[in-house]
Design a protein around this motif. Sequence first.
Motif, mmCIF file in Angstrom:
data_model
loop_
_atom_site.group_PDB
_atom_site.id
_atom_site.type_symbol
_atom_site.label_atom_id
_atom_site.label_comp_id
_atom_site.label_asym_id
_atom_site.label_seq_id
_atom_site.Cartn_x
_atom_site.Cartn_y
_atom_site.Cartn_z
ATOM 1 N N THR A 1 -54.667 30.759 -6.959
ATOM 2 C CA THR A 1 -55.360 30.649 -8.237
ATOM 3 C C THR A 1 -54.407 31.076 -9.342
ATOM 4 O OG1 THR A 1 -56.235 32.913 -8.234
ATOM 5 C CG2 THR A 1 -57.581 31.218 -7.162
ATOM 6 N N GLN A 2 -54.803 30.798 -10.584
ATOM 7 C CA GLN A 2 -54.005 31.245 -11.725
ATOM 8 C C GLN A 2 -54.932 31.611 -12.880
ATOM 9 O OE1 GLN A 2 -51.634 28.466 -14.176
ATOM 10 N NE2 GLN A 2 -49.857 29.762 -13.766
ATOM 11 N N ASP B 1 -51.779 34.478 -16.996
ATOM 12 C CA ASP B 1 -50.563 34.266 -16.214
ATOM 13 C C ASP B 1 -49.879 32.937 -16.515
ATOM 14 O OD1 ASP B 1 -50.532 36.680 -14.917
ATOM 15 O OD2 ASP B 1 -51.696 35.990 -13.199
ATOM 16 N N MET C 1 -46.649 32.852 -13.497
ATOM 17 C CA MET C 1 -47.166 33.617 -12.369
ATOM 18 C C MET C 1 -48.447 32.984 -11.855
ATOM 19 S SD MET C 1 -46.545 37.583 -13.563
ATOM 20 C CE MET C 1 -46.733 38.205 -11.882
ATOM 21 N N LEU C 2 -48.773 33.284 -10.604
ATOM 22 C CA LEU C 2 -50.039 32.873 -10.010
ATOM 23 C C LEU C 2 -50.505 33.973 -9.071
ATOM 24 C CD1 LEU C 2 -49.179 32.015 -6.914
ATOM 25 C CD2 LEU C 2 -48.588 29.857 -7.982
ATOM 26 N N SER C 3 -51.671 33.787 -8.488
ATOM 27 C CA SER C 3 -52.206 34.779 -7.556
ATOM 28 C C SER C 3 -52.427 34.161 -6.192
ATOM 29 C CB SER C 3 -53.534 35.349 -8.071
ATOM 30 O OG SER C 3 -53.332 36.146 -9.219
ATOM 31 N N VAL D 1 -54.675 34.685 -3.302
ATOM 32 C CA VAL D 1 -55.911 35.385 -2.960
ATOM 33 C C VAL D 1 -56.010 35.448 -1.438
ATOM 34 C CG1 VAL D 1 -58.412 35.427 -3.168
ATOM 35 C CG2 VAL D 1 -57.013 34.609 -5.082
ATOM 36 N N MET E 1 -45.931 44.384 -2.444
ATOM 37 C CA MET E 1 -47.360 44.572 -2.634
ATOM 38 C C MET E 1 -47.854 45.928 -2.127
ATOM 39 S SD MET E 1 -48.566 42.093 -4.221
ATOM 40 C CE MET E 1 -47.712 40.674 -4.866
ATOM 41 N N THR F 1 -50.396 46.488 -0.014
ATOM 42 C CA THR F 1 -51.819 46.364 -0.304
ATOM 43 C C THR F 1 -52.613 46.166 0.982
ATOM 44 O OG1 THR F 1 -51.330 45.378 -2.456
ATOM 45 C CG2 THR F 1 -53.539 45.031 -1.582
ATOM 46 N N ALA G 1 -56.478 39.631 -4.851
ATOM 47 C CA ALA G 1 -55.605 38.710 -5.571
ATOM 48 C C ALA G 1 -54.233 39.362 -5.743
ATOM 49 C CB ALA G 1 -56.206 38.357 -6.928
ATOM 50 N N LEU G 2 -53.223 38.783 -5.124
ATOM 51 C CA LEU G 2 -51.859 39.311 -5.168
ATOM 52 C C LEU G 2 -51.048 38.481 -6.166
ATOM 53 C CD1 LEU G 2 -51.405 39.626 -1.298
ATOM 54 C CD2 LEU G 2 -52.249 41.365 -2.894
ATOM 55 N N ARG G 3 -50.756 39.053 -7.324
ATOM 56 C CA ARG G 3 -50.061 38.329 -8.402
ATOM 57 C C ARG G 3 -48.566 38.287 -8.125
ATOM 58 N NH1 ARG G 3 -49.854 40.803 -12.905
ATOM 59 N NH2 ARG G 3 -49.723 38.997 -14.286
#
Length: 279
Positions: A37-38, A42, A47-49, A51, A80, A82, A90-92
């Motif tokens: 996703t974005q 961003d 950049m994007l994410s 998920v 990350m 995480t 959501a990892l950007r």
Amino acid sequence: MKRTAALLVLILGLSACGGTPPAPSTSPPRGLTVTLTQGRSDMPKHMLSVVMANSGSTPVWVSDVRVSGPSFQETGFARMDTAVKSVPVALRIAYGAAKCAPGAVPELRPARVIAHVKAGDEPSREVSWALPHPDPLLAKLFREECEQFLVQQAVSVGFGQAWTEKDKVLHGSVIVTRRNSNQDVTITELSGNVHYELNSRKMTLKAGMAKLEIPVRITPGRCDPHSFAEAKIAMLFNARVALGAGEPRFLVFRSDTVQTPSLRLDQLILGYARKTCGL
């Protein structure tokens, strides 16, 4: 002699049984999935994410992640550290520049998400997911970036320096400057964003012309305080540009560049909009 031969057979047998351990599987842990996703904020940051969702019962720890594919420049892993449990995370990350080419937008190639993960008590390992092809977000980002590349090979598009306010409308211009194209270049559409409306008319930079000035009018798109507080892409404006007889191409141009030491256009537009909206 017999004893020596027996020892040699035993050693060889043990070596064969031990052998080289198999490489860790690159398959993700069961139940761990990814989508791309974005967010609006961003978009100008490239950049994007990623998920990441975990439907399994074992928590997964993600130490880094990246998107990889032949249509984009490779990037390093984004750190990350995480945990991914029952709630999607959501990892950007930054993604690489599109690999564009003169003349046409290339075909998008398949891409993957690669990460280092640790599931439960297992050791950390590298895993990858093949993204559905074509991934909708990557297809959009790749097409728009390469269309912009084609337009910018031919012309530059940006705001002019002279601006006046009349009847609660900000009047100015968009300047189209030829670079290395000798064909007609038609600005079929200029548009704003959720914060500002940008109105103009269709105009063409004719072959042989070096520069074209297009009159434009800017008005606030929304006047509620929330829209001003959340103005994440207020400096981005859009254009559709046809090169010769081709289809209109996508282009983003910005208002947050400094035209002269005394004019910061994004601040000028923001001040006008606040005053017009009574904020």
